[in-house]
Design an enzyme around this catalytic site. Structure first.
Site, PDB file in Angstrom:
ATOM      1  N   GLU B 191      45.135  44.302  13.487  1.00 19.94           N
ATOM      2  CA  GLU B 191      45.272  45.267  12.389  1.00 19.94           C
ATOM      3  C   GLU B 191      44.024  46.145  12.266  1.00 19.94           C
ATOM      4  OE1 GLU B 191      46.953  42.106  12.173  1.00 19.94           O
ATOM      5  OE2 GLU B 191      48.447  43.608  12.736  1.00 19.94           O
ATOM      6  N   ASN B 275      50.549  42.246  18.434  1.00 21.64           N
ATOM      7  CA  ASN B 275      51.100  43.595  18.318  1.00 21.64           C
ATOM      8  C   ASN B 275      50.175  44.658  18.900  1.00 21.64           C
ATOM      9  OD1 ASN B 275      49.503  42.849  15.800  1.00 21.64           O
ATOM     10  ND2 ASN B 275      49.642  45.072  15.560  1.00 21.64           N
ATOM     11  N   ASP B 317      55.794  44.954  14.212  1.00 20.73           N
ATOM     12  CA  ASP B 317      54.716  43.964  14.150  1.00 20.73           C
ATOM     13  C   ASP B 317      55.178  42.572  14.539  1.00 20.73           C
ATOM     14  OD1 ASP B 317      51.993  43.169  13.684  1.00 20.73           O
ATOM     15  OD2 ASP B 317      52.674  42.227  11.842  1.00 20.73           O
TER      16      ASP B 317
END
Ligand code: PQQ
Ligand code: PQQ
Lengths: 599, 599
Positions: B191, B275, B317
């Protein structure tokens, strides 16, 4: 019609007050509940439940558990009222209502928003000794001294009142006493020069009704110089201010952070006051009245009926706040209304709670050495005073001199950890400290909101004894004798529970819940809970099953090293070094463990 | 003599490496121990212990408990090696060694000093999936990416190495894989645009041996374009960079925060990558290889033998990091070495772990709707690719468009919570999420150390189903079928344990430890632990008694609302709203509960 309604309302309000205490007494009397922290107004912490007894307690199992979401010292206990359990936490003083009919589901939680700065002015960890129930409300007294009445069903705030000012070192750790139409509350801050007091608020509205200081002029301390007595004699005018130099009483301590008892028949409530400020006795000549004093006050007017100062001119921080346990027992062939108080100074006092007569005063740990004992001769000049041993007098040794080997330490032979009384055995079960100290007083200046202590301490296990720092004892308050004593490695900082099953429970700083035989002290059960125990054991019943509940969460003064992450031995006023070995046994926690017998 | 000693030392060191893994395998093989987080190299989380079994598990009791002194999400499990239990905590990643021969006394505790700023760059709570044991050492991988080897006896630091840089969003939550003479470690930060990698350190010295990135040029990703295969075909040169636009791979994600498996016979280890960054697919055209990929790499060289990208060009994701469970089973009449992987995208994959052949790919939750399934035709252009349903394609719906009703949510049908496999029942026991989402991607700029997400989410229970957010399922990996499924109110965020007693254990977010029949899924036992469970169930034996251990402490992504005190429903990437009801059941915690049968 309008007039009629108004009159009716007034009548209802007046009755409301009386009703509240009647209802509360009825709720207290149900053995399946635990509605105030002390179990009952007598502070006996005795339960009539006997399913868990001498024969069955060995089979105890953990029934369920609950994490409070907060770390540090967890004092006090949950309450059970009907189907609901109320659980409190240390700062930030979250309150949970758990639905016992739905597997402990959280009915509501109340999370006060408090300025964390208050933590800096709490002397002995962020502890809170718990909420009280009365009249459909749960009473929370926050660390920042906000008193909050919460609707017991919804958790909504009914009223709140501000009792003190943390910027002056005024904080709270004590539970409140709901009695009749009032909530009576105390205050902490003896280490910050706070002028201690108890205050009554109207249970319905939160309106302040009266405030009685521990030290100061007669109107502030709410005494009647002619009628308020000490050991049978009127205390006379200006009894407090005459025992201080100048204005020192204004920063004189005598805080009220302990437990409250009440005798509704006598319309009296009982509590003790804490140490005079500072800890350097040379800075405050005089008896420093009425610090270190047992007070019996009228519930309605707040006026003191009698007082008894146990440790005049304290030189060791022996706060007099420990609980007053009320009992009716035979003494010299007569059944009397007694008050038994195991004081921090190491002496167990038995008094007539109606008159304030001193009946028994004996050491409850043989190592106590600062005094040779209390003068019990009513004819003597020093009647009721302890005789101080010069060697252990920090006043006589003087400022900047380290007085060594004083027993007990400033933690006392007992601190806040409440004892229990079983009317079946007529025995008091007392969690104690077995710790001695070195104490070096030094000069300190007062600044509002800053520590006003003036002493350097170190603590250690009582020398030439079993090596441990605690005992759990059975006390005979009539003969002033220890019946049996269980040595413990650390102070027993948890409150005891006595039951009709002739089992007595207590917790240890390592985290054990222990059950012992009420007659013999033989250990019947132990269980290692998640963290060190400084909470008080409680019991309740649901659907025919008896439960035992205890909060884990190491801390309090004894556990301050772990709780606040301190490592310098002199920090925490000497407790950090004294209890350093605790970190070999436990880490911080905050959990409720509930026990029951298997189906 | 000098020469001889030197040669001997060199020989000892070389042998030391081989010895380490032999010894570790021997330690793993002792059913009374739990020496690495995954139970064994196969990640089966299966124990041969059977004292606690289908018939006896109903009598389970709590034997003892331990508070870790830390709140927030407690993932992973304690280890047991010999007489010692090792317990870890979330940030600050304290490690305790508890002496099981002395009632859980704390032998040592290691408290790393870490900059708390790292908390701000941890995506999904301050979790840590636990330490690993090998070769007399305990391996800790801190949140700040420091890898520390601790002497298992004393807790002293043998070596430490720094694996990443939290100021760029590089953190750690995963356990390490001790294998042969190495420690293999991953990294978090998908992230934050971190370029994911796995890194090998010498087990004796901490020297870095190799590092293999997930995305980037061939030398960085350590592939052999001719020999590394995907579904049987060489991947060819520049396989990763060709699937990205320009330099985007440099901030391309594919982090490695999940579990590792190993097959020592094949000299391979297995793991999945996370991801691609950002969550806005429009910003990163291409397949984004090798994010979302299963890797089989050589343990010694680090070079990939085979890869399989499950979710090319992720739009939801669906990190591919979930555990690879290794088993030997008959399939089409032949016993094969299998790898079973329940991916976050909702598909359960069964592969030949030697060749990387795809054998089975089936949805393990019927609500999965973003794909119609995986193309299983080896002749097809799209062989091995999932067919995306346009309605649920956040790429096709476009930026700033809210795609609604996508199942599963970004949490996947399963997230980090590991399943278990019983060779007795040939069944996989899988904790799952039953949650769907709305997902609105938006454009985002990269700044080192700042979130690089670019999507707004909301989450809710799978519509038109049982109303709950989770299931605990039994999965047949050969037929690609659910055998049975237990509905749960919340996601099952805890890892499972299968045992030779034909009992399967798992924990729930409300805090229940549950035991179910391995054949039927019938519930045999439940106990309410102090806080929500996101830890993994483990078992061990001591002096003839089998114990079950589980960490409580709600948190992780599902519990981030409680853990981080968030209340805005869209916070925590939608998890706060989705799991809001959790606060009716549990509060933060951090406790170990250990169960056993009565004597
Ligand atoms: O003088 C005070 O106002 C005051 C307050 C408190 C408190 O509020 O907890 C303690 C004490 N004194 C104290 O002397 C003491 O030993 C003590 C122990 C504890 C505890 O909870 O462990 N509190 C306090
Ligand atoms: O992409 C990443 O680097 C990364 C890291 C982590 C992590 O380190 O815990 C999680 C995730 N992603 C993630 O997508 C996710 O769902 C997740 C759940 C959890 C958890 O422990 O509950 N961690 C993570």
């Amino acid at each position: 019609m309008k007039t009629f309604m108004t009159l009716a309302s007034v009548a209802a309000m007046a009755a409301g007050g009386a009703f509240a205490s009647d209802t509360l007494q009825a709720e207290i009397d149900k053995p399946e509940q635990w509605v105030i922290q002390t179990g009952d107004y007598k502070n006996q912490r005795y339960s009539k439940l006997d399913q868990i007894n001498r024969d069955t307690v060995g089979d105890l199992q953990v029934a369920w558990t609950f994490s409070t979401g907060v770390l540090r010292g967890h004092e006090g206990s949950p309450l059970v009222v009907g189907d609901t359990m109320f659980v409190h936490t240390p700062f930030p003083n979250t309150v949970y209502a758990l639905d016992l009919a739905d597997d402990g589901r959280i009915k509501w939680r109340y999370e006060p928003k408090q300025d964390p700065d208050v933590i800096g002015v709490m002397c002995c960890d962020t502890v809170y000794r718990g909420v009280a129930y009365a009249d459909g409300k749960v009473f929370l007294h926050q660390a920042d001294t906000t008193v909050v009445a919460l609707d017991a069903e919804t958790g909504e705030v009914a009223w709140s009142a501000v009792n003190g000012d943390p910027s002056k070192g005024e904080t709270n750790t004590a539970t409140v006493l709901p009695v009749k139409d009032k909530i009576i509350v105390g205050i902490s801050g003896g280490e910050f020069g706070v002028q201690g007091h108890v205050t009554a608020y109207a249970i319905e509205t939160g309106e302040q009704l009266w405030r009685a200081y521990s030290v100061g002029p007669d109107d502030q301390i709410m005494v009647d110089p002619e009628k308020t007595t000490e050991l049978g004699k009127p205390i006379g005018p200006d009894s407090s201010i005459n025992s201080w130099e100048g204005d020192q009483w204004k920063i004189g301590g005598g805080t009220t952070w302990g437990w409250f008892s009440a005798d509704l028949e006598e319309n009296l409530f009982y509590y003790g006051t804490g140490n005079p400020s500072t800890w350097n006795p040379a800075q405050r000549p005089g008896d420093n009245k009425w610090s270190m004093t047992i007070f019996a006050r009228d519930i309605d007017t707040g006026v003191a009926k009698w007082v008894y100062q146990m440790t005049p001119h304290d030189e060791w921080d022996y706060d007099g706040v420990n609980e007053m346990i009320l009992s009716e027992q035979e003494i010299d062939g007569e059944t009397r209304k007694l008050l038994t108080h195991m004081d921090r100074n190491g002496i167990g006092y038995t008094m007539d709670r109606v008159t304030g007569e001193l009946l028994v005063a004996e050491k409850y740990d043989p190592v106590v050495n600062w005094t040779t004992g209390v003068d019990m001769d009513p004819e003597s000049e020093t009647y009721g005073r302890p005789a101080v041993v010069a060697e252990y007098s920090t006043e006589q040794n003087g400022e900047d001199v380290n007085s060594t080997g004083i027993c007990p330490s400033a933690l006392g032979t007992k601190d806040q950890q409440p004892g229990a009384y079983s009317p079946r055995t007529e025995t008091f079960y007392v969690p104690t400290n077995h710790v001695c100290m070195d104490y070096e007083p030094f000069r300190v200046a007062y600044t509002a909101g800053q520590p006003y202590v003036g002493a350097t301490l170190s603590m250690y296990p009582a020398p030439d004894s079993h090596g441990g720092m605690g005992n759990f004892i059975a006390w005979d308050n009539i003969n002033g004798e220890i019946k049996w004593s269980i040595p413990e490695q650390f102070s027993v900082w948890s409150g005891a529970l006595a039951t009709a099953g002739d089992v007595v429970f207590y917790g240890t700083l390592e985290g054990y819940l222990k059950a012992v035989d009420a007659e013999t002290g033989d250990e019947l059960y132990r269980f290692k809970t998640p963290s060190g125990i400084i909470g008080n054991v409680m019991t309740y019943e649901r659907e025919g099953k008896q439960y035992i509940g205890i909060l884990s969460g190491v801390g309090g003064w004894a556990g301050i090293g772990l709780a606040a992450g301190l490592t310098n031995p002199n920090d925490g006023l000497g407790a950090v070094g004294g209890y350093a070995a605790l970190s070999d046994y436990t880490a911080l926690g905050g959990q409720l463990t509930v026990f029951a017998l298997p189906d």
